[in-house]
Design an enzyme around this catalytic site. Structure first.
Site, PDB file in Angstrom:
ATOM      1  N   THR A  29       9.199 -27.351  78.264  1.00 23.50           N
ATOM      2  CA  THR A  29      10.025 -26.287  77.673  1.00 23.50           C
ATOM      3  C   THR A  29      10.163 -25.078  78.606  1.00 23.50           C
ATOM      4  O   THR A  29      10.867 -24.134  78.272  1.00 23.50           O
ATOM      5  CB  THR A  29       9.419 -25.813  76.335  1.00 23.50           C
ATOM      6  OG1 THR A  29       8.058 -25.427  76.580  1.00 23.50           O
ATOM      7  CG2 THR A  29       9.454 -26.897  75.279  1.00 23.50           C
ATOM      8  N   GLU A 146       0.599 -17.995  94.796  1.00 30.50           N
ATOM      9  CA  GLU A 146      -0.338 -16.957  94.320  1.00 30.50           C
ATOM     10  C   GLU A 146      -1.764 -17.268  94.765  1.00 30.50           C
ATOM     11  O   GLU A 146      -2.628 -16.390  94.728  1.00 30.50           O
ATOM     12  CB  GLU A 146      -0.278 -16.853  92.794  1.00 30.50           C
ATOM     13  CG  GLU A 146       0.910 -16.064  92.286  1.00 30.50           C
ATOM     14  CD  GLU A 146       0.819 -14.573  92.593  1.00 30.50           C
ATOM     15  OE1 GLU A 146      -0.193 -13.952  92.261  1.00 30.50           O
ATOM     16  OE2 GLU A 146       1.776 -14.042  93.185  1.00 30.50           O
ATOM     17  N   TYR A 172      -4.701 -15.634  87.144  1.00 30.15           N
ATOM     18  CA  TYR A 172      -3.781 -16.767  87.278  1.00 30.15           C
ATOM     19  C   TYR A 172      -4.012 -17.490  88.610  1.00 30.15           C
ATOM     20  O   TYR A 172      -4.173 -18.715  88.651  1.00 30.15           O
ATOM     21  CB  TYR A 172      -2.330 -16.277  87.189  1.00 30.15           C
ATOM     22  CG  TYR A 172      -1.302 -17.306  87.593  1.00 30.15           C
ATOM     23  CD1 TYR A 172      -0.979 -18.363  86.759  1.00 30.15           C
ATOM     24  CD2 TYR A 172      -0.641 -17.217  88.828  1.00 30.15           C
ATOM     25  CE1 TYR A 172      -0.031 -19.319  87.138  1.00 30.15           C
ATOM     26  CE2 TYR A 172       0.298 -18.154  89.214  1.00 30.15           C
ATOM     27  CZ  TYR A 172       0.604 -19.202  88.370  1.00 30.15           C
ATOM     28  OH  TYR A 172       1.538 -20.144  88.756  1.00 30.15           O
ATOM     29  N   HIS A 202      10.296 -19.410  92.549  1.00 33.59           N
ATOM     30  CA  HIS A 202      11.637 -19.987  92.397  1.00 33.59           C
ATOM     31  C   HIS A 202      12.170 -19.589  91.024  1.00 33.59           C
ATOM     32  O   HIS A 202      11.458 -19.556  90.037  1.00 33.59           O
ATOM     33  CB  HIS A 202      11.632 -21.497  92.612  1.00 33.59           C
ATOM     34  CG  HIS A 202      10.520 -22.205  91.934  1.00 33.59           C
ATOM     35  ND1 HIS A 202       9.236 -22.227  92.436  1.00 33.59           N
ATOM     36  CD2 HIS A 202      10.481 -22.895  90.770  1.00 33.59           C
ATOM     37  CE1 HIS A 202       8.456 -22.918  91.616  1.00 33.59           C
ATOM     38  NE2 HIS A 202       9.186 -23.322  90.586  1.00 33.59           N
ATOM     39  N   ARG A 207      14.989 -19.058  84.062  1.00 33.69           N
ATOM     40  CA  ARG A 207      13.779 -18.270  84.245  1.00 33.69           C
ATOM     41  C   ARG A 207      13.479 -17.459  82.987  1.00 33.69           C
ATOM     42  O   ARG A 207      14.403 -16.906  82.353  1.00 33.69           O
ATOM     43  CB  ARG A 207      13.995 -17.336  85.441  1.00 33.69           C
ATOM     44  CG  ARG A 207      12.779 -16.603  85.947  1.00 33.69           C
ATOM     45  CD  ARG A 207      11.659 -17.507  86.297  1.00 33.69           C
ATOM     46  NE  ARG A 207      10.883 -17.032  87.440  1.00 33.69           N
ATOM     47  CZ  ARG A 207       9.605 -17.353  87.634  1.00 33.69           C
ATOM     48  NH1 ARG A 207       8.950 -18.128  86.782  1.00 33.69           N
ATOM     49  NH2 ARG A 207       8.969 -16.922  88.707  1.00 33.69           N
TER      50      ARG A 207
END
Ligand code: NAP
Ligand code: F7E
Length: 347
Positions: A29, A146, A172, A202, A207
């Site tokens: 999703t 990250e 994260y 990206h 988004r």
């Protein structure tokens, strides 16, 4: 009576089409899940996706957009549901995209982030093994830039590549580093086909609104249509290597079509500041003095910032033959135009 003239075995029909491949996607999703489902469907895959929660707010819209996807209720923190998902989907390929993926949110919810973004990967790898798919299914892990952290001493001039040092700067990033290494560990320990994609930012029309690019494209569209008069943001100096999500899911798929599993950086090799993104986005609606429309709000700043990210995609280009269709100005344009259309009355 059995027919004594019938052959004992039936020779395979060389003209028969290859059996349809089956893919299981976690995080279907989300942004990448949508692009990947679309891409795999166009390649003839039977696509299965995890949906979590007893009433997932995205379910209805998802089913309307992707009627060909088989949704399976499961959660990355629930091992039993994951085993069941593997048994139901019988996958040739598993794409683990599910995660808490917002860096700011991870500072406010570090333990949940560790459980889902970090340990969730272990749960899924174990589910694949327990369900008996360790040899059959190829596994993609969504690793991230990250993990590098953007610190000066850790940045080679040409950008981060697969050999660069890790120094994550958020809960994260730390959770993703665990996920990255446990994925590699299952490759080394059990001989599983596990590839990791170390993807730089990206973006695109799918988004989430909580990420800076979409927050900007959405606000610029709203300002253009007279629905909003300014946008509030955190720090504007950080630089990111921003590409288009539709290009990146092709790279994920290519990684699972190789003879051997491996780790690959996907990036554009260019880095741009948030200020540059703002300038191009406002130019799209004919506004040059964009600073008049932007206010800084400390609420959107982070306890530790990743100042600059720049990736080196040369291994993916060389080994996978990976290419990109959308450049930075093209990405900004695509996002702003999409949001203008979306917010326009009677669209
Ligand atoms: P996204 O839009 O935030 O989607 C995240 C997905 O994870 C959603 O489908 C969400 O489902 C699902 N999820 C969250 N918690 C879950 C749980 N407990 N169990 C199962 N599913 C859960 O992320 P994205 O941008 O598509 O990114 C895909 C993956 O790539 C993520 O792992 C992200 O960390 C990684 N990544 C992204 C980028 C990027 O720039 N986009 C770069 C590098 C790596 P709900 O609908 O239920 O919330
Ligand atoms: O922030 C700054 C913020 O949240 C980008 C995820 O997909 O890419 C993404 O992580 C920059 C940061 O993305 C706001 O401080 C300023 O410097 O869009 P973002 P991210 O943190 O780079 C990586 C590769 C992932 O793996 C992640 O899953 O923008 N910024 N003002 C802001 N950011 C947000 N979100 N909101 C602001 O108002």
């Amino acid at each position: 009576m059995p027919d004594s003239t019938a052959p004992d075995t039936i020779a395979p029909d060389a003209t028969a089409p290859a059996p349809q491949k089956r893919a299981l996607i976690t995080g279907i999703t989300g942004q990448d899940g949508g692009h990947l489902a679309e891409f795999l469907n166009s390649k003839g895959y039977e696509v299965y996706g995890l949906i979590r929660g007893q009433r997932n707010a995205r379910k209805e819209a998802f089913e309307a957009e992707f009627p060909y996807v088989h949704l399976i209720e499961a959660d990355l923190t629930d091992q039993t549901s994951l085993i069941q998902a593997v048994l139901t989907s019988q996958p040739d390929e598993v794409y683990n995209l599910g995660a808490i993926s917002h860096v700011g949110y991870s500072f406010r919810n570090p333990q949940l982030t560790a459980d889902i973004t970090g340990k969730g990967v272990l749960n899924l790898l174990e589910a694949v093994r327990i369900a008996g798919f360790a040899e059959k299914a190829r596994f993609y892990q969504a690793s991230t830039s990250e993990m590098f952290g953007g610190l000066d001493y850790n940045r080679p001039g040409a950008g981060y590549n697969e050999e660069s040092l890790f120094h994550p700067r958020s809960p994260y990033g730390v959770a993703k580093l665990y996920a990255h290494w446990i994925a590699r560990n299952y490759r080394e320990s059990y001989g599983m086909f596990v590839s990791t994609g170390i993807l730089f930012n990206h973006e695109g029309e799918r988004r989430g609104l909580e990420f800076v690019t979409r927050k900007i494209s959405n606000a610029v569209a709203a300002i253009h249509l007279g629905l909003q008069d300014h946008i509030e943001l955190g720090d504007l100096y950080p630089k990111r290597d921003w590409g288009y999500a539709g290009d990146y899911v092709k790279g994920m798929w290519l990684m699972l079509q190789q003879d051997e599993p491996d780790d690959f950086v996907l990036a554009t090799g260019e880095t741009h500041s948030i200020e540059e993104f703002l300038q191009l986005a406002f130019a799209e609606i004919g506004i040059d003095n964009w600073k008049n429309y932007v206010r800084q709000n400390p609420e959107f700043m982070r306890p530790a910032e990743v100042d600059i990210l720049l990736g080196d995609p040369s291994k993916a280009e060389r080994v996978l033959g990976w290419t990109r269709d959308v450049d930075f100005p093209g990405l900004v344009k695509l996002m702003v135009q999409h949001d203008i259309k979306l917010l326009s009355p009677g669209k």
